[in-house]
Design a protein around this motif. Structure first.
Motif, mmCIF file in Angstrom:
data_model
loop_
_atom_site.group_PDB
_atom_site.id
_atom_site.type_symbol
_atom_site.label_atom_id
_atom_site.label_comp_id
_atom_site.label_asym_id
_atom_site.label_seq_id
_atom_site.Cartn_x
_atom_site.Cartn_y
_atom_site.Cartn_z
ATOM 1 N N ALA A 48 0.841 -1.205 0.000
ATOM 2 C CA ALA A 48 0.000 0.000 0.000
ATOM 3 C C ALA A 48 0.874 1.251 0.000
ATOM 4 C CB ALA A 48 -0.915 -0.006 1.219
ATOM 5 N N GLY A 49 0.919 1.947 -1.107
ATOM 6 C CA GLY A 49 1.718 3.166 -1.183
ATOM 7 C C GLY A 49 3.186 2.877 -1.387
ATOM 8 N N LYS A 53 1.699 0.515 4.580
ATOM 9 C CA LYS A 53 0.742 1.120 5.500
ATOM 10 C C LYS A 53 0.519 0.192 6.684
ATOM 11 C CE LYS A 53 -3.549 1.357 4.032
ATOM 12 N NZ LYS A 53 -4.736 1.825 3.256
ATOM 13 N N GLY A 107 5.353 7.596 10.257
ATOM 14 C CA GLY A 107 4.321 7.804 9.254
ATOM 15 C C GLY A 107 3.254 8.786 9.687
ATOM 16 N N GLU A 157 -5.164 4.221 10.438
ATOM 17 C CA GLU A 157 -4.128 3.729 9.541
ATOM 18 C C GLU A 157 -2.959 4.702 9.553
ATOM 19 O OE1 GLU A 157 -6.136 3.448 5.775
ATOM 20 O OE2 GLU A 157 -5.486 5.466 5.191
ATOM 21 N N GLU A 159 0.185 5.919 7.127
ATOM 22 C CA GLU A 159 0.919 5.908 5.861
ATOM 23 C C GLU A 159 2.408 6.024 6.183
ATOM 24 O OE1 GLU A 159 1.709 8.771 1.988
ATOM 25 O OE2 GLU A 159 0.028 9.188 3.334
ATOM 26 N N THR A 161 6.183 6.741 6.030
ATOM 27 C CA THR A 161 7.028 7.689 5.306
ATOM 28 C C THR A 161 8.511 7.402 5.464
ATOM 29 O OG1 THR A 161 6.969 9.207 7.202
ATOM 30 C CG2 THR A 161 5.318 9.530 5.474
#
Length: 209
Positions: A48-49, A53, A107, A157, A159, A161
């Motif tokens: 995811a991404g 994630k 994140g 959630e 994300e 980084t």
């Protein structure tokens, strides 16, 4: 974290394997410069991404979820196998130390507002940890009971980084010393020490290769 080059792990598969086999992590926020920590199980979606994630939930009574509105970044720490290493195991002089594997993920957090998405998260988390049970339990997410349960938790959630992984496995010692440490740990009755020996064996093969 302090991360000498010799101990830096950058392989995505090995990093994901550690998170997935040790999914109980530490969620750390710092509102008003005061660290706040919650111990939680996570799901890791590596595809995811750009960097993946994390998904999880906490009790609504836990104030940490409210930090997400004021902090731009959170830290999650996953601790893998670890073991004490005695210098008496070495062929050459040394000092006491600890071998271990750990992953730090930073994140951007976001609350899961959708009721259906929160239900899906609960089902996925339950399945992940019940699938090996002889009689897997399933949550009843229908009716009034479902509403009461969902009102008691907050889903979120993260994300990812930034990823930092440290696999400190005696890479700074000679091959003979590494073999001696692996032998002692592999002969231990402690399964965690056996797991460190296995990580060391895999790392040693990469060094030799």
């Amino acid at each position: 974290m302090y991360l000498p080059t010799a101990f830096k792990e950058a392989n995505p598969q090995r990093i994901a394997a550690l998170i997935e086999s040790h999914p109980f992590g530490l969620l750390i926020t710092s509102p008003d410069d005061v660290p706040f920590v919650t111990h939680l199980p996570f799901l890791f979606e590596r595809a995811a991404g750009p960097q993946g994630k994390l998904l999880g939930h906490m009790a609504r009574a836990n104030p940490q979820w409210q930090h997400f509105a004021t902090v731009s970044e959170v830290l999650v720490v996953f601790q893998g196998p670890h073991a004490y290493v005695s210098p008496s195991w070495y062929a050459s002089p040394g000092v006491p130390t600890w071998n271990y594997a750990v992953v730090h993920l930073r994140g951007k957090p976001r609350l899961i507002e959708s009721r259906s998405a929160l239900k899906a998260l609960l089902e996925r988390l339950t399945h992940a940890h019940e699938t090996d049970q002889a009689d897997p339990w399933k949550p009843d997410l229908t009716g009034e009971g479902s509403d009461r349960l969902l009102n008691m938790i907050v889903g979120f959630e993260i994300e990812i980084t930034d990823i930092q992984a440290k696999f400190k496995l005696s890479q700074n010692r000679s091959e003979e010393d590494r073999q001696r440490v692996m032998h002692v740990l592999s002969q231990s009755d402690n399964p965690t020490e056996n797991a460190v020996a296995k990580l060391m064996s895999n790392a040693s093969k990469r060094i030799e290769g």
